[in-house]
Design a protein around this motif. Structure first.
Motif, PDB file in Angstrom:
ATOM      1  N   THR A  99      -9.405  47.611  40.266  1.00 17.40           N
ATOM      2  CA  THR A  99     -10.799  47.208  40.364  1.00 17.40           C
ATOM      3  C   THR A  99     -11.282  47.546  41.765  1.00 17.40           C
ATOM      4  OG1 THR A  99     -10.433  45.391  38.834  1.00 17.40           O
ATOM      5  CG2 THR A  99     -12.386  45.253  40.220  1.00 17.40           C
ATOM      6  N   VAL A 100     -12.465  48.106  41.856  1.00 14.58           N
ATOM      7  CA  VAL A 100     -13.038  48.431  43.163  1.00 14.58           C
ATOM      8  C   VAL A 100     -13.576  47.137  43.766  1.00 14.58           C
ATOM      9  CG1 VAL A 100     -14.796  49.755  44.384  1.00 14.58           C
ATOM     10  CG2 VAL A 100     -13.652  50.752  42.392  1.00 14.58           C
ATOM     11  N   THR A 101     -13.000  46.750  44.889  1.00 15.74           N
ATOM     12  CA  THR A 101     -13.405  45.509  45.537  1.00 15.74           C
ATOM     13  C   THR A 101     -14.188  45.809  46.814  1.00 15.74           C
ATOM     14  OG1 THR A 101     -11.405  45.401  46.875  1.00 15.74           O
ATOM     15  CG2 THR A 101     -11.327  44.335  44.698  1.00 15.74           C
ATOM     16  N   VAL A 102     -14.893  44.815  47.282  1.00 13.90           N
ATOM     17  CA  VAL A 102     -15.637  44.954  48.535  1.00 13.90           C
ATOM     18  C   VAL A 102     -14.674  45.270  49.674  1.00 13.90           C
ATOM     19  CG1 VAL A 102     -17.062  43.702  50.211  1.00 13.90           C
ATOM     20  CG2 VAL A 102     -17.484  43.423  47.771  1.00 13.90           C
ATOM     21  N   GLU A 103     -13.529  44.596  49.668  1.00 14.18           N
ATOM     22  CA  GLU A 103     -12.546  44.817  50.729  1.00 14.18           C
ATOM     23  C   GLU A 103     -12.039  46.258  50.717  1.00 14.18           C
ATOM     24  OE1 GLU A 103     -12.269  42.282  48.453  1.00 14.18           O
ATOM     25  OE2 GLU A 103     -12.989  40.683  49.760  1.00 14.18           O
ATOM     26  N   ALA A 104     -11.792  46.798  49.531  1.00 17.82           N
ATOM     27  CA  ALA A 104     -11.297  48.170  49.435  1.00 17.82           C
ATOM     28  C   ALA A 104     -12.346  49.165  49.935  1.00 17.82           C
ATOM     29  CB  ALA A 104     -10.902  48.491  47.995  1.00 17.82           C
ATOM     30  N   VAL A 105     -13.599  48.913  49.630  1.00 23.88           N
ATOM     31  CA  VAL A 105     -14.681  49.795  50.099  1.00 23.88           C
ATOM     32  C   VAL A 105     -14.794  49.702  51.619  1.00 23.88           C
ATOM     33  CG1 VAL A 105     -17.179  50.234  50.023  1.00 23.88           C
ATOM     34  CG2 VAL A 105     -15.929  49.721  47.907  1.00 23.88           C
ATOM     35  N   HIS A 106     -14.708  48.484  52.153  1.00 24.56           N
ATOM     36  CA  HIS A 106     -14.738  48.322  53.610  1.00 24.56           C
ATOM     37  C   HIS A 106     -13.577  49.063  54.261  1.00 24.56           C
ATOM     38  CE1 HIS A 106     -18.109  45.641  54.182  1.00 24.56           C
ATOM     39  NE2 HIS A 106     -17.687  44.854  53.206  1.00 24.56           N
ATOM     40  N   GLN A 107     -12.405  48.987  53.659  1.00 24.77           N
ATOM     41  CA  GLN A 107     -11.239  49.683  54.202  1.00 24.77           C
ATOM     42  C   GLN A 107     -11.470  51.194  54.179  1.00 24.77           C
ATOM     43  OE1 GLN A 107      -7.522  48.779  52.281  1.00 24.77           O
ATOM     44  NE2 GLN A 107      -6.385  50.251  53.509  1.00 24.77           N
TER      45      GLN A 107
END
Length: 125
Positions: A99-107
């Protein structure tokens, strides 16, 4: 209900003939056609807007045109790198079932910033 499909051409001032009582306004909203009351939603209005703001005068185009060739190439390179990185990131998430998470996008964006800093500090902007 009408079965006809295709373009319809109305007299210039047809919108002024529409009833604007509260009951009719509610009917327009219910039918999701409230835009019919908008006088600025005409072909003439769009054409006038287009003449007032010619194609090349879009703010982003004006910004690009104000840059020298090196800066333009840097912007193009950066845009291409960004779209490629985002596409690869999303493809990887999809292939792994993540799942694409906010944390992954920030990373992802932190990694892109780090790459840019390395490139800039190496003098390779």
């Amino acid at each position: 209900e009408r079965l006809r499909r295709g373009a319809v051409f109305w007299p210039y001032s047809w919108r002024a003939e529409l009833c604007t009582c509260t009951s009719c306004k509610r009917a327009y909203v219910a039918a999701e056609v409230q835009f019919l009351l908008d006088q600025s939603d005409t072909i003439l209005a769009y054409e006038k807007r287009g003449l007032d703001e010619p194609f090349g005068q879009h703010p982003l185009m004006a910004l690009i045109n104000s840059m020298d060739r090196v800066q333009q190439l840097e912007v193009i390179y950066g845009f291409n790198e960004l779209t490629t990185s985002i596409s690869e990131f999303l493809e990887q998430c999809a292939s792994e079932g993540k799942t694409v998470t906010v944390e992954a996008v920030h990373q992802l964006f932190e990694e892109l910033q780090a790459r840019k800093r390395r490139r800039t500090s190496d003098g390779n902007q």
